[in-house]
Design an enzyme around this catalytic site. Structure first.
Site, PDB file in Angstrom:
ATOM      1  N   SER A  49      23.704  28.867  65.578  1.00  0.00           N
ATOM      2  CA  SER A  49      23.492  28.645  67.001  1.00  0.00           C
ATOM      3  C   SER A  49      23.096  27.196  67.228  1.00  0.00           C
ATOM      4  CB  SER A  49      22.389  29.563  67.531  1.00  0.00           C
ATOM      5  OG  SER A  49      22.003  29.214  68.847  1.00  0.00           O
ATOM      6  N   TYR A  90      13.680  33.399  67.469  1.00  0.00           N
ATOM      7  CA  TYR A  90      15.127  33.257  67.379  1.00  0.00           C
ATOM      8  C   TYR A  90      15.516  31.872  66.869  1.00  0.00           C
ATOM      9  CZ  TYR A  90      20.039  33.330  68.848  1.00  0.00           C
ATOM     10  OH  TYR A  90      21.411  33.265  68.875  1.00  0.00           O
TER      11      TYR A  90
END
Length: 679
Positions: A556, A569
């Site tokens: 990501s 995250y």
């Protein structure tokens, strides 16, 4: 073409015959029908023959798989036939007999149908018929089984001369309804489509009954001590453990996809004393050995041999197999022979475990295995009433390296970029993973759809085309056992794994003070630890294969961009990002490339966003959840929303072959987030 009632009836007959594997094998045999149609040029009637063309399958034949030929022109070819030494020239002559445009290319068996004086002809490859055709005293057994109703035709390679031979047999034996072709199969005929089909089935069923009633009970000999099938669970575990190494050996010349079979026929054959002798004799029917090679590689160890011992012995046998195949080629090749296509086995037999078969794709590998089961059935029938005596090795070579077969191979379409590659994608039941699975299959890969939801995985596997292209496995990536089971399933389904995409994940969006240790552990267990476990299992499989491989992390932009309320995250994605670098450095010596993709928020179609992450991030940014994708797009340099398909495109770019020298790379797929530029 098939609007003509004669052609329609031929398709219906073909489908009925092809639907029963006792009648013929996949893509084996051909059928024909003769009738009258109006010539669109003259307006007069013209006699035509519709015949299954080259490469079709009777069970699934459609109008486009038929060739339509002018019967007068086809039969006139007999007057210009230059003799058996030049019979291959007649294939080109068939093109001058075609009626109209479209349809399939006429096959080598066209003469058999056109020259025989019968309105309807079936040429089939039933196991029972080939068992008589390959028996040492097949001619006498055919006479005993059928009397004068079915005539023996000695072995001759398929072609124009065989068509002339069968036409002569039909003329000389008006009482006959068909013939057994030595070393090959059967041909039947009839005045009507119904009579022809009835005659074909009569030959097949009569031969089956003859073999059953007259045959001895244990044609393969007694069971060898220690060669009995392993118990079910142990057998599958052993097969999965052996599959990557065997696939690596079978892919020495070119990569192959694998298929595993542990049917009763295979296991019984390998347990019997006669299997080494019979396997060494090889297959006989041309349809068989064109797909299985003339003989298999057979492990000469009992079922109880350990995995390491079996693999070591298989490597020795593989070296010998390649040497023997090369010698076979040199014995029979001449200056006009096509180049040797490869010396690896297509069939590998392991007593107590089963059969591994290989091909350029899953269907080809599966069909090769089916053909070897046909060969086992043929051997059983021949040995039950006589002894198995396949055609001479030199004749097998003449067919395997026939220029007409070589021309057929040259007409095959160019393989897709990921042909022969087996991919395992985690989290593939939805969103990005589903899009990646679709792209990989579209590019020729076989895909193992791994997801925590069995239902979602099954739906996606079905979307991808079913078991010849994709299989579904249920896996929670926090479980080492489930991951191991998923790879074992991949190895049983396709022979191994070449490409792994670490995509499974969840998202927890909370500020630091609201993030619990449980949140942290869950986020890291699924993505950081899960990716590690999947990559470790992938490395085991890939190194066992020795074929290199690709591991791709769907990381990501959050791995390099510090966004608000995202500690668990973001930290996990940074962990994954560095796993890419660490594994690229470690696995490079094995030819395994490790790369990553850094998407921005993929909202549409995302299981993560639909599961609550979207609402959380929308609240952080103060936008409506349904406008989150638009919000993300507007903060990018390109002002474009990132979709699952865009991430899938990046995975293909990394694995499709053009970036063969790239490892340790992260590709941003974020439409341009300047703060996430890699430094």
């Amino acid at each position: 073409m098939a609007e003509h009632p004669t052609a329609e009836a031929l398709l219906e007959r073909s489908h009925r015959l092809g639907a029963d594997p006792r009648n013929t094998n996949y893509a084996g045999g051909n059928t024909s029908a003769k009738g009258t149609a109006t010539d669109p040029v003259t307006g007069t009637d013209v006699e035509l023959m519709w015949v299954k063309g080259s490469g079709g399958d009777l069970g699934t034949l459609d109008a486009g798989g038929l060739a339509a030929l002018r019967l007068d022109r086809l039969r006139a070819l007999a007057a210009v036939y230059p003799g058996v030494e030049r019979e291959d020239e007649m294939i080109a002559a068939f093109d001058y007999c075609l009626h109209g445009k479209g349809g399939a290319a006429p096959s080598i068996d066209t003469a058999m149908h056109g020259l025989v004086d019968a309105a309807h002809v079936d040429h089939l490859h039933p196991d029972s018929g080939i068992a008589l055709a390959c028996a040492a005293d097949g001619q006498a057994l055919t006479k005993e089984c059928f009397g004068d109703r079915v005539v023996w035709v000695p072995w001759r390679r398929p072609g124009f001369q065989l068509g002339l031979d069968i036409a002569a047999v039909k003329k000389a034996h008006p009482e006959a309804l068909g013939c057994v072709l030595g070393g090959h199969g059967i041909t039947a005929w009839g005045a009507t489509s119904e009579e022809c089909e009835r005659n074909s089935l009569h030959i097949i069923r009569t031969a089956e009954a003859f073999l059953a009633e007259r045959g001895r009970p244990e044609p393969f000999g007694p069971v060898l001590d220690g060669y009995e099938p392993l118990p079910d669970a142990e057998r599958l575990a052993r097969a999965a453990a052996l599959a990557p190494a065997i696939r690596g050996l079978a892919s020495t010349d070119r990569p192959q996809v694998g298929h595993f079979t542990d049917s009763d026929e295979v296991l019984d054959f390998l347990s019997r004393a006669g299997h080494p002798r019979l396997a060494a004799l090889g297959t006989s029917c041309p349809d068989h050995f064109l797909r299985t090679k003339i003989r298999p590689l057979v492990l000469d160890l009992p079922a109880g041999a350990g995995t390491a011992e079996a693999i070591a012995r298989l490597k020795e046998l593989h070296t010998s197999y390649r040497e023997e195949y090369g010698a076979y080629y040199e014995r029979h090749a001449d200056a006009h022979s096509p180049a040797m296509r490869g010396a690896d086995p297509a069939i590998v037999l392991v007593p107590g475990v089963g059969m591994f078969s290989f091909g350029k794709d899953k269907q080809t590998a599966r069909v090769a295995g089916e053909f070897y089961v046909n060969a086992i059935n043929v051997m059983r029938g021949s040995e039950a009433v006589s002894s198995y005596a396949p055609i001479e090795e030199s004749e097998k070579f003449r067919i395997e390296y026939w220029e007409l077969e070589e021309a057929k191979l040259r007409r095959m379409p160019k393989p897709k970029a990921l042909a022969t590659r087996v991919a395992l994608v985690t989290g593939a039941g939805s969103g990005i993973g589903r899009a990646i699975a679709h792209r990989l299959v579209a590019e020729g890969a076989c895909v193992v759809v791994a997801d925590r939801s069995a239902q979602s995985a099954a739906v996606v596997a079905d979307e991808l085309g079913g078991p010849d292209r994709a299989v579904a496995v249920t896996v929670d990536v926090t479980s080492e056992q489930q991951i191991a089971d998923a790879f074992a399933a991949a190895q049983l389904a396709f022979g191994g794994v070449d490409l792994v995409v670490n995509n499974a994940g969840i998202s927890i969006s909370k500020p630091l003070l609201e993030t619990s240790a449980q949140d942290w552990d869950l986020q890291h267990d699924i993505m950081a630890r899960g990716s590690f476990l999947v990559s470790r299992e992938a490395a085991r499989t890939m190194t066992a294969q020795g074929l290199g491989g690709d591991i791709v992390y769907i990381a990501s932009k959050n791995g390099v961009f510090a966004g608000p309320n995202n500690i668990a995250y973001g930290a996990t994605k940074a962990d994954q990002a560095h796993q890419v670098r660490l594994l690229a450095a470690e696995l490079g010596e094995h030819g395994i490339r490790v790369n990553g993709v850094n998407p921005d928020g993929v909202v549409r179609g995302s299981g993560i966003f639909a599961g609550g992450w979207g609402a959380q991030r929308a609240a952080v940014y103060g936008v409506e959840e349904e406008r989150l994708g638009e919000f993300y797009a507007q903060r990018t340099l390109l002002k474009r929303e990132v979709l699952p398909e865009h991430v899938a495109n990046a995975v293909f770019a990394l694995t499709g072959g053009d970036l063969s020298h790239t490892t340790g790379l992260h590709i941003p797929v974020d439409a341009g987030v300047a703060a996430a530029f890699l430094r």
